[in-house]
Design an enzyme around this catalytic site. Structure first.
Site, PDB file in Angstrom:
ATOM      1  CE  LYS A  57     -14.694   5.617  42.962  1.00 20.67           C
ATOM      2  NZ  LYS A  57     -15.959   5.041  42.632  1.00 20.67           N
TER       3      LYS A  57
ATOM      4  CG  HIS B 243     -20.153  -0.149  37.500  1.00 15.73           C
ATOM      5  ND1 HIS B 243     -20.996  -1.070  38.137  1.00 15.73           N
ATOM      6  CD2 HIS B 243     -19.473   0.915  38.580  1.00 15.73           C
ATOM      7  CE1 HIS B 243     -20.000  -1.467  38.958  1.00 15.73           C
ATOM      8  NE2 HIS B 243     -18.559   0.260  39.142  1.00 15.73           N
TER       9      HIS B 243
HETATM   10 MG   LIG Z   1     -19.232   4.881  40.441  1.00 16.36          MG
END
Ligand SMILES: [Mg+2]
Length: 398
Positions: free
Chosen positions: A197, A328
């Site tokens: 991230k 996802h």
């Molecule tokens: Mg994502």
């Protein structure tokens, strides 16, 4: 066949008077909907938390559907919500459930249309369709079991395994030294790629963590970053240019999920591919993304867009327009779907949902393998039942 005499005509009539598909159609006789909350061991933060837009994630709401037919077939499906929304999806699913009773479970698109129109007053995207997802997934699961095939084989697979990357080890709440340890553990377990991230208010910190992870992995191991929609257009292009040297597979969600123009400009400007689409909640929204040339990778999520039925439509459109696919979350469903995509896709590995099922997927040589179990290949665990907070049954259990 030519008819030469009266007796021939009689025997011909007998042939065409055999049973019709309507005579032998199966029927849905029982539907169960339930709501469970899956706790996470550690509260999870991505960029949306660091920018103050969301609280850390502590649990995932799971909405299960179990369907049984008169002929003894069973299907299991689920939808989910992170943070708010789970109880709302569950409430709407309960409103819809009795529309399934008496329908032929093989007529999935017909049932889908019926459920969609039952809730059309509150829209044909978002929570409305996320309440249809558990039923739709369960019907596809049942159809594959009836055909005695894994779902990927029912749909028609291009491959038996899908290259797979891990996301769960690289969240922003995780200190860098632990991220590096997680990367090593993932590689030892046979993962094919690593995603970390980014999108912190301090962009230099993003680059520092990315530099360390790239160094740990070596120059060529597949690596992605995910900004979770937290950059504005200026930051996205500036960070995108800085990140070109990291040989990334993609930069994910650099901008607001609905900024199609911004994503299209970024996709055209950078050599590094752009990936987005996980937040979109219908086929129509994905259609805008794909026709708007907004990304190199599309990232649909079957529970979020309303199930496997709309996901198949999204895949068809994405392929027609030359996009790559990286679904996802929910790898338990997406493995089967990604296996059917003509171009080599990426599967997202999250171990979060493992405790819900008695069976686990096999990861080997960088890829997740489709098992020979029928349908989706999962049964609900005792733990899933223990985390269930409410349930509702419709019809009579055969
Ligand atoms: Mg994502």
């Amino acid at each position: 066949m030519s008819i030469k005499s009266n007796s021939d005509a009689v025997s011909y009539a007998k042939v065409i008077n055999s049973k019709t598909a309507a005579d032998t159609a199966d029927r849905i006789e029982w539907v169960k909907v339930s709501l469970a909350f899956l706790p996470l061991a550690t509260p999870v933060s991505d960029a949306k938390v660091l920018t103050g837009r969301q609280k850390p994630l502590t649990e995932v709401a799971i909405i299960f559907a179990e369907i049984r037919s008169r002929d003894g077939y069973e299907g299991i499906g689920f939808s989910y919500s992170k943070r708010a929304g789970g109880p709302g999806i569950y409430a709407h699913a309960k409103e819809l459930a009795d529309n399934l009773l008496g329908e032929d479970p093989n007529d999935i698109d017909k049932i889908y249309t019926k459920l969609l129109w039952a809730g059309a007053s509150v829209g044909r995207s978002g929570m409305t369709v996320q309440a249809i997802s558990p039923f739709d997934v369960a019907l596809w699961d049942m159809k594959a079991k009836r055909a005695k095939l894994p779902l990927a084989k029912l749909l028609g697979a291009h491959r038996d395994s899908v290259q797979c990357y891990n996301t769960s080890g690289g969240f922003l709440h995780t200190p860098l030294d632990q991220v590096i340890k997680n990367v090593a553990i993932s590689r030892e377990s046979g993962i094919g790629g690593i995603k970390i991230k980014v999108g912190q208010p301090n962009t230099a910190e993003d680059i520092r963590r990315l530099t360390a992870v790239r160094k740990e992995l070596g120059d060529d191991f597949p690596l992605m970053v995910d900004a979770n929609q937290q950059w504005d257009r200026e930051t996205a292009i500036r960070m995108g240019r800085k990140m070109e040297e990291f040989n990334l597979v993609w930069i994910e969600e650099p901008l607001d999920a609905y900024d199609i123009e911004g994503h299209a400009a970024l996709t055209a400007s950078l050599d590094t591919p752009i990936a987005t689409g996980e937040m979109l909640t219908s086929y129509r929204e994905h259609e805008q993304l794909i026709l708007g040339n907004a990304s190199d990778f599309v990232q649909p999520d079957a529970p979020r867009v309303g199930g496997i039925t709309p996901f198949l439509q999204i895949m068809a459109l994405a392929h027609k327009h030359g996009r790559k696919l990286a679904p996802h979350f929910a790898m338990e469903i997406h493995l089967h779907l990604a296996a059917t995509y003509p171009q080599e896709p990426w599967l997202e590995h999250f171990e979060w949902l493992n405790p819900l099922f008695n069976e686990q997927l096999e990861l080997k040589d960088g890829r997740m393998w489709v098992s020979d179990r029928l349908g989706l290949g999962f049964t609900l665990s005792e733990q899933a039942l223990a985390w269930t907070v409410d349930k509702c049954e419709f019809g009579k259990k055969p």
